[in-house]
Motif scaffolding. Structure first.
Motif, PDB file in Angstrom:
ATOM      1  N   TYR A   1       0.822  -1.206   0.000  1.00 51.90           N
ATOM      2  CA  TYR A   1       0.000   0.000   0.000  1.00 51.90           C
ATOM      3  C   TYR A   1       0.856   1.256   0.000  1.00 51.90           C
ATOM      4  O   TYR A   1       0.528   2.244  -0.656  1.00 51.90           O
ATOM      5  N   GLN A   2       1.950   1.225   0.740  1.00 46.65           N
ATOM      6  CA  GLN A   2       2.847   2.383   0.763  1.00 46.65           C
ATOM      7  C   GLN A   2       3.454   2.622  -0.624  1.00 46.65           C
ATOM      8  O   GLN A   2       3.527   3.763  -1.087  1.00 46.65           O
ATOM      9  N   ALA A   3       3.868   1.545  -1.288  1.00 47.35           N
ATOM     10  CA  ALA A   3       4.454   1.675  -2.627  1.00 47.35           C
ATOM     11  C   ALA A   3       3.411   2.129  -3.649  1.00 47.35           C
ATOM     12  O   ALA A   3       3.699   2.967  -4.510  1.00 47.35           O
ATOM     13  N   ALA A   4       2.199   1.590  -3.559  1.00 52.06           N
ATOM     14  CA  ALA A   4       1.138   1.978  -4.497  1.00 52.06           C
ATOM     15  C   ALA A   4       0.780   3.450  -4.325  1.00 52.06           C
ATOM     16  O   ALA A   4       0.580   4.168  -5.317  1.00 52.06           O
ATOM     17  N   LEU A   5       0.736   3.924  -3.095  1.00 60.68           N
ATOM     18  CA  LEU A   5       0.437   5.328  -2.847  1.00 60.68           C
ATOM     19  C   LEU A   5       1.567   6.216  -3.374  1.00 60.68           C
ATOM     20  O   LEU A   5       1.317   7.255  -3.991  1.00 60.68           O
ATOM     21  N   LEU A   6       2.793   5.803  -3.173  1.00 67.09           N
ATOM     22  CA  LEU A   6       3.937   6.556  -3.689  1.00 67.09           C
ATOM     23  C   LEU A   6       3.871   6.661  -5.212  1.00 67.09           C
ATOM     24  O   LEU A   6       4.066   7.740  -5.780  1.00 67.09           O
ATOM     25  N   LEU A   7       3.560   5.567  -5.881  1.00 67.32           N
ATOM     26  CA  LEU A   7       3.445   5.573  -7.340  1.00 67.32           C
ATOM     27  C   LEU A   7       2.283   6.449  -7.791  1.00 67.32           C
ATOM     28  O   LEU A   7       2.415   7.217  -8.754  1.00 67.32           O
ATOM     29  N   LEU A   8       1.156   6.366  -7.115  1.00 70.11           N
ATOM     30  CA  LEU A   8      -0.001   7.190  -7.466  1.00 70.11           C
ATOM     31  C   LEU A   8       0.335   8.675  -7.350  1.00 70.11           C
ATOM     32  O   LEU A   8       0.068   9.459  -8.265  1.00 70.11           O
ATOM     33  N   GLU A   9       0.928   9.065  -6.249  1.00 68.53           N
ATOM     34  CA  GLU A   9       1.258  10.478  -6.047  1.00 68.53           C
ATOM     35  C   GLU A   9       2.316  10.950  -7.041  1.00 68.53           C
ATOM     36  O   GLU A   9       2.241  12.074  -7.553  1.00 68.53           O
ATOM     37  N   ALA A  10       3.286  10.102  -7.340  1.00 66.75           N
ATOM     38  CA  ALA A  10       4.308  10.474  -8.327  1.00 66.75           C
ATOM     39  C   ALA A  10       3.686  10.610  -9.713  1.00 66.75           C
ATOM     40  O   ALA A  10       4.025  11.530 -10.472  1.00 66.75           O
ATOM     41  N   SER A  11       2.762   9.728 -10.054  1.00 65.76           N
ATOM     42  CA  SER A  11       2.091   9.795 -11.358  1.00 65.76           C
ATOM     43  C   SER A  11       1.237  11.047 -11.466  1.00 65.76           C
ATOM     44  O   SER A  11       1.226  11.710 -12.510  1.00 65.76           O
ATOM     45  N   GLN A  12       0.546  11.392 -10.402  1.00 66.74           N
ATOM     46  CA  GLN A  12      -0.251  12.620 -10.398  1.00 66.74           C
ATOM     47  C   GLN A  12       0.646  13.841 -10.593  1.00 66.74           C
ATOM     48  O   GLN A  12       0.332  14.734 -11.380  1.00 66.74           O
ATOM     49  N   SER A  13       1.763  13.865  -9.907  1.00 64.53           N
ATOM     50  CA  SER A  13       2.703  14.973 -10.029  1.00 64.53           C
ATOM     51  C   SER A  13       3.254  15.065 -11.452  1.00 64.53           C
ATOM     52  O   SER A  13       3.372  16.156 -12.015  1.00 64.53           O
ATOM     53  N   HIS A  14       3.565  13.932 -12.023  1.00 63.48           N
ATOM     54  CA  HIS A  14       4.078  13.879 -13.396  1.00 63.48           C
ATOM     55  C   HIS A  14       3.056  14.462 -14.381  1.00 63.48           C
ATOM     56  O   HIS A  14       3.400  15.285 -15.230  1.00 63.48           O
ATOM     57  N   ILE A  15       1.810  14.059 -14.258  1.00 66.66           N
ATOM     58  CA  ILE A  15       0.752  14.542 -15.142  1.00 66.66           C
ATOM     59  C   ILE A  15       0.544  16.048 -14.955  1.00 66.66           C
ATOM     60  O   ILE A  15       0.361  16.786 -15.932  1.00 66.66           O
ATOM     61  N   LEU A  16       0.593  16.513 -13.730  1.00 67.62           N
ATOM     62  CA  LEU A  16       0.416  17.947 -13.481  1.00 67.62           C
ATOM     63  C   LEU A  16       1.569  18.776 -14.041  1.00 67.62           C
ATOM     64  O   LEU A  16       1.368  19.918 -14.457  1.00 67.62           O
ATOM     65  N   ARG A  17       2.771  18.201 -14.078  1.00 75.29           N
ATOM     66  CA  ARG A  17       3.889  18.917 -14.708  1.00 75.29           C
ATOM     67  C   ARG A  17       3.636  19.095 -16.202  1.00 75.29           C
ATOM     68  O   ARG A  17       3.975  20.129 -16.779  1.00 75.29           O
TER      69      ARG A  17
END
Length: 97
Positions: A14-30
Motif C-alpha cells: 500500500y505504501q508503494a502503491a500510494l507513492l506511485l499514485l502520487e508520483a504519477s499525479q505529479s508527473h501529469i500535473l507537470r
C-alpha cells in the motif's frame, strides 16, 4: 488508497502503491503546467487552444477518471510514459494503439 495506508501503515504494498499514485499525479500535473506555458507563448490560435485542452485534460486526469475520449487517450499516453520510466524503456510496446 490513502485509507488502506492508514488502516495498514506497515503494509509495504500500500505504501508503494500510494507513492506511485502520487508520483504519477505529479508527473501529469507537470505536463499540464508545460502545456499552459507553451500556450502562453504560442502565436497560432488553434494550437494555443489545443495546448489549453491538453492542460485541462491533464489536470482532470491527475485527480479523476477520464470523462471524454480525449481524456482517455491522454491518460493512456501518460500510462505508457510512466511504464517506460518504470521499466527503464526495455521493449515495452503499446502495439497498434
Amino acid at each position: 488508497m490513502r485509507q488502506h495506508c492508514q488502516q495498514q501503515p506497515d503494509n509495504p504494498f500500500y505504501q508503494a502503491a500510494l507513492l506511485l499514485l502520487e508520483a504519477s499525479q505529479s508527473h501529469i500535473l507537470r505536463y499540464a503546467l508545460l502545456a499552459e506555458n507553451m500556450a502562453e507563448n504560442c502565436p497560432d490560435a488553434q494550437r494555443r487552444q489545443e495546448l489549453l485542452a491538453i492542460a485541462a485534460n491533464s489536470r482532470h486526469n491527475a485527480q479523476h477518471k477520464p470523462q471524454t475520449f480525449w481524456q482517455a487517450c491522454q491518460l493512456f499516453w501518460y500510462m505508457n510514459i510512466i511504464l517506460q520510466y518504470e521499466s527503464n524503456a526495455s521493449s515495452l510496446s503499446l502495439g497498434a494503439f
